[in-house]
Enzyme design. Structure first.
Site, PDB file in Angstrom:
ATOM      1  N   TYR A  48       0.859  -1.188   0.000  1.00 42.42           N
ATOM      2  CA  TYR A  48       0.000   0.000   0.000  1.00 42.42           C
ATOM      3  C   TYR A  48       0.895   1.238   0.000  1.00 42.42           C
ATOM      4  O   TYR A  48       1.959   1.247   0.626  1.00 42.42           O
ATOM      5  CB  TYR A  48      -0.902  -0.002   1.238  1.00 42.42           C
ATOM      6  CG  TYR A  48      -2.092   0.923   1.083  1.00 42.42           C
ATOM      7  CD1 TYR A  48      -3.229   0.504   0.396  1.00 42.42           C
ATOM      8  CD2 TYR A  48      -2.052   2.214   1.589  1.00 42.42           C
ATOM      9  CE1 TYR A  48      -4.309   1.359   0.223  1.00 42.42           C
ATOM     10  CE2 TYR A  48      -3.128   3.076   1.418  1.00 42.42           C
ATOM     11  CZ  TYR A  48      -4.252   2.640   0.732  1.00 42.42           C
ATOM     12  OH  TYR A  48      -5.306   3.481   0.561  1.00 42.42           O
ATOM     13  N   LEU A  95      -1.778   8.123   4.423  1.00 38.12           N
ATOM     14  CA  LEU A  95      -2.956   8.340   3.573  1.00 38.12           C
ATOM     15  C   LEU A  95      -4.233   7.659   4.065  1.00 38.12           C
ATOM     16  O   LEU A  95      -5.319   8.018   3.626  1.00 38.12           O
ATOM     17  CB  LEU A  95      -2.668   7.874   2.144  1.00 38.12           C
ATOM     18  CG  LEU A  95      -1.770   8.777   1.300  1.00 38.12           C
ATOM     19  CD1 LEU A  95      -1.567   8.172  -0.090  1.00 38.12           C
ATOM     20  CD2 LEU A  95      -2.336  10.181   1.175  1.00 38.12           C
ATOM     21  N   HIS A 116      -7.499  10.614   3.777  1.00 38.50           N
ATOM     22  CA  HIS A 116      -7.412  10.783   2.320  1.00 38.50           C
ATOM     23  C   HIS A 116      -8.051   9.610   1.590  1.00 38.50           C
ATOM     24  O   HIS A 116      -8.840   9.799   0.665  1.00 38.50           O
ATOM     25  CB  HIS A 116      -5.944  10.932   1.924  1.00 38.50           C
ATOM     26  CG  HIS A 116      -5.728  11.193   0.467  1.00 38.50           C
ATOM     27  ND1 HIS A 116      -5.701  10.201  -0.477  1.00 38.50           N
ATOM     28  CD2 HIS A 116      -5.537  12.351  -0.212  1.00 38.50           C
ATOM     29  CE1 HIS A 116      -5.493  10.739  -1.674  1.00 38.50           C
ATOM     30  NE2 HIS A 116      -5.391  12.037  -1.534  1.00 38.50           N
ATOM     31  N   ASP A 117      -7.686   8.401   2.016  1.00 42.28           N
ATOM     32  CA  ASP A 117      -8.188   7.207   1.327  1.00 42.28           C
ATOM     33  C   ASP A 117      -9.330   6.542   2.096  1.00 42.28           C
ATOM     34  O   ASP A 117      -9.790   5.478   1.692  1.00 42.28           O
ATOM     35  CB  ASP A 117      -7.061   6.171   1.187  1.00 42.28           C
ATOM     36  CG  ASP A 117      -5.918   6.651   0.294  1.00 42.28           C
ATOM     37  OD1 ASP A 117      -6.036   7.741  -0.296  1.00 42.28           O
ATOM     38  OD2 ASP A 117      -4.914   5.921   0.204  1.00 42.28           O
ATOM     39  N   THR A 118      -9.733   7.147   3.225  1.00 40.06           N
ATOM     40  CA  THR A 118     -10.675   6.439   4.100  1.00 40.06           C
ATOM     41  C   THR A 118     -11.880   7.311   4.443  1.00 40.06           C
ATOM     42  O   THR A 118     -12.328   8.099   3.624  1.00 40.06           O
ATOM     43  CB  THR A 118      -9.947   5.990   5.391  1.00 40.06           C
ATOM     44  OG1 THR A 118      -9.345   7.147   5.997  1.00 40.06           O
ATOM     45  CG2 THR A 118      -8.880   4.947   5.103  1.00 40.06           C
TER      46      THR A 118
END
Ligand code: NAG
Ligand code: NAG
Ligand code: NAG
Ligand code: NAG
Ligand code: NAG
Ligand code: NAG
Ligand code: NAG
Ligand code: NAG
Ligand code: NAG
Ligand code: NAG
Ligand code: NAG
Ligand code: NAG
Length: 486
Positions: A164, A215, A220-222
């Site tokens: 990731y 992130l 940001h990604d969650t």
């Protein structure tokens, strides 16, 4: 904005928040790179309102969503809800850059950018006042100190399978400036969360810190839930830890930008820390602030110099109200309900070094500006003081050539000290530049074959670097001196 889908599967199979370590004060094997050493402990330089300033910047959550989270409710009850805080443009990277350099230089994307030696940063201001070792930039998943890469991918510690990308350069504001990234003393102050754990255990946290969660933890990604649970894991215990938060600590918890470009750029922001006057805890402050206020507030607090850019713009850079009171700084009276707030949701329309279609060289800062700290304007090494405007911006896209702002100067600290890697782009003169900067003598090289010239000449200049610290009284003399050198 990106790879939400990538994470959705992992999230489905995992608890909403997977702790990376036992606690933020313990090192974790989920990070690459154990801490090698702690920062040296330095004498505390007292400020007028606080002795430590910690920014924590989160991502991509609607202003309206944060208050629905019990964690944000809890935190705002412990601090001051700053209801008039605004980003300065879109998307993410220019907002981070603005917090370190006082400008976004026309940037309107999230690509790889590097800024030449003559761009000064908050590091210059702090170091000049011997707020030594103050540039403690804590980046959660950096693989090693001083990492300058575009991003970093490692084992996915949430799902346990695959890799990731947790770290991105675009959220690491000071590393974007060559005056920092090319100076080992400064670059190696960009440390990961294992270093943070070591530093706090040694009670050696610096006086100015910029904390970037990874992130997933920054949202940001969650989701807001994931972000909230990270704050419970990370910030709750640290708020109770004297080594992080004592009665002279001010913590800024903010977002880089508002999600909805069609609205002005209000970002949910809470000031925390035991250094906030007790009578303000649990209150709301409607004063108009922008990301430049995080610079002007620090400048006012320690009586620093300024960068002569957005940090000295009287419209955009109000000082946090209680700090303004403590320092005698006069704010402009704008609040979140003023009808004449500037629109700071605009992007792509400002010419500048980081605008691919309306490029200008780096222009000199406003040397006659007077910032909130009252000190001198800092121009970076090699600033051409006469270069204050540029009439004909260049469209690199139309020319089919890359903007030199995307050139990787190749600073590499993977061995623990600076090595200049042959750049991925044009420059072939990678050999042996001085580590501590060089004068950009090619300031006027933009006329013809521009590709990379600015950076190339930078690398070749081995000597003659000049520190351009200009006190007001001596401004003209110093300018004359610099011009003569150029
Ligand atoms: C963006 O900011 C506006 C205020 O300017 C606010 O009303 C709105 O809720 C914010 N939108 C998002 C999506 O955060
Ligand atoms: C906030 O959370 C902390 C830690 O769990 C707790 O001690 C405190 O009572 C909470 N405060 C409020 C106002 O909910
Ligand atoms: C510690 O030093 C080693 C050897 O130089 C390096 O590989 C490692 O990445 C460093 N760790 C950190 C956190 O910088
Ligand atoms: C990471 O960098 C690689 C190589 O530059 C790029 O292809 C990839 O899109 C980047 N990923 C993220 C999440 O930034
Ligand atoms: C995962 O990343 C590591 C380095 O962090 C790399 O060695 C490995 O090849 C990567 N695996 C995949 C499947 O990309
Ligand atoms: C702040 O903490 C220091 C050290 O614990 C103490 O000496 C001082 O009295 C405290 N100041 C206030 C205003 O509480
Ligand atoms: C910026 O926000 C204003 C006020 O909400 C809005 O009228 C305008 O359309 C927005 N601009 C852009 C480029 O989205
Ligand atoms: C300060 O910022 C405002 C709002 O963006 C802008 O209109 C003004 O031109 C700026 N002032 C200077 C001196 O740059
Ligand atoms: C700042 O000082 C003014 C005048 O004394 C006072 O009215 C105001 O409440 C103070 N504001 C803060 C945030 O301390
Ligand atoms: C720059 O050039 C591109 C390609 O020719 C064009 O699409 C774009 O509109 C130009 N931008 C500006 C600001 O002129
Ligand atoms: C800053 O440095 C770059 C690279 O050397 C140069 O192109 C530019 O003209 C300089 N700007 C000023 C104001 O010195
Ligand atoms: C600026 O140049 C001086 C003199 O060479 C040098 O000591 C200093 O480290 C340089 N500053 C930066 C930020 O590179």
């Amino acid at each position: 904005m990106l790879s939400t889908a990538v994470l959705t599967a992992a999230l489905a199979a995992a608890p909403a928040y997977a702790a990376v370590a036992q606690s933020p004060t313990q090192q974790s094997s989920t990070y690459t790179g154990k801490s090698n050493s702690t920062l040296p402990k330095s004498p505390v330089v007292a400020g007028k309102s606080f002795d430590r300033f910690i920014s924590i910047v989160l991502e991509n959550t609607d202003y309206a969503t944060s208050p629905s989270s019990p964690v944000f409710q809890n935190l705002s009850s412990q601090g001051v809800l700053m209801n008039g805080y605004y980003g300065v443009t879109h998307p993410s990277e220019p907002n981070y850059l603005a917090m370190a350099t006082g400008s976004f230089f026309g940037m309107h994307g999230d690509a790889f950018y590097a800024f030449p030696q003559n761009v000064s940063t908050v590091a210059d201001l702090l170091e000049a006042k011997n707020i030594s070792w103050a540039l403690g930039v804590s980046q959660e998943n950096m693989p090693y100190d001083g990492f300058t890469g575009f991003n970093y991918t490692e084992k996915n510690y949430i799902s346990g399978t695959g890799n990731y990308t947790y770290y991105v350069r675009k959220h690491n504001p000071t590393i974007l400036a060559d005056s920092v990234a090319g100076n080992p003393e400064r670059a190696l102050r960009h440390r990961n969360f294992n270093d943070f754990a070591a530093d706090i255990q040694a009670d050696a946290l610096p006086q100015w810190m910029f904390i970037t969660p990874n992130l997933v933890n920054d949202g940001h990604d969650t989701t807001i839930d994931f972000q909230s649970q990270w704050l419970e894991y990370f910030l709750y215990p640290l708020l109770a830890d004297e080594r992080f938060n004592n009665n002279r600590t001010l913590i800024l918890l903010t977002y880089d930008e508002n999600e909805t470009y069609e609205e002005n750029n209000q970002v949910y922001t809470i000031a925390l820390g035991k250094g906030i006057p007790k009578e303000l805890v649990g209150t709301t402050d409607n004063t108009y602030y922008t990301h430049y206020s995080s610079l002007s507030t620090v400048e006012a607090n320690w009586g620093l110099g300024s960068l002569g850019r957005g940090d000295t713009n009287k419209t955009l850079a109000n000082v946090y109200s209680w700090v303004a009171n403590a320092t005698g700084y006069q704010n402009n009276g704008l609040t979140n309900s003023s009808s004449n707030l500037p629109l700071t949701n605009l992007t792509g329309i400002f010419p500048g070094f980081a605008n691919d279609e309306m490029w200008t060289p780096i222009l000199a800062p406003n040397m006659s500006a007077i910032g909130a700290g009252g000190g001198p304007v800092f121009a970076g090494n090699g600033t051409n003081m006469q270069l204050t405007s540029w009439d004909q911006p260049i469209n690199w896209t139309a020319r089919g050539e890359p903007n030199p702002a995307h050139t990787d100067p190749g600073f590499d600290y993977s061995s623990g000290s600076l090595v200049i890697k042959p750049s991925a782009s044009s420059s072939s003169s990678a050999a042996g530049p001085s580590a501590t900067g060089s004068v950009g003598q090619g300031g006027n090289s933009q006329g013809g074959n521009q590709n990379g010239n600015a950076q190339g000449s930078n690398v070749q200049a081995k000597s003659g670097a000049v520190s351009v610290v200009v006190p007001f009284a001596g401004a003209l003399a110093a300018v004359a001196g610099v011009v003569a050198l150029l």
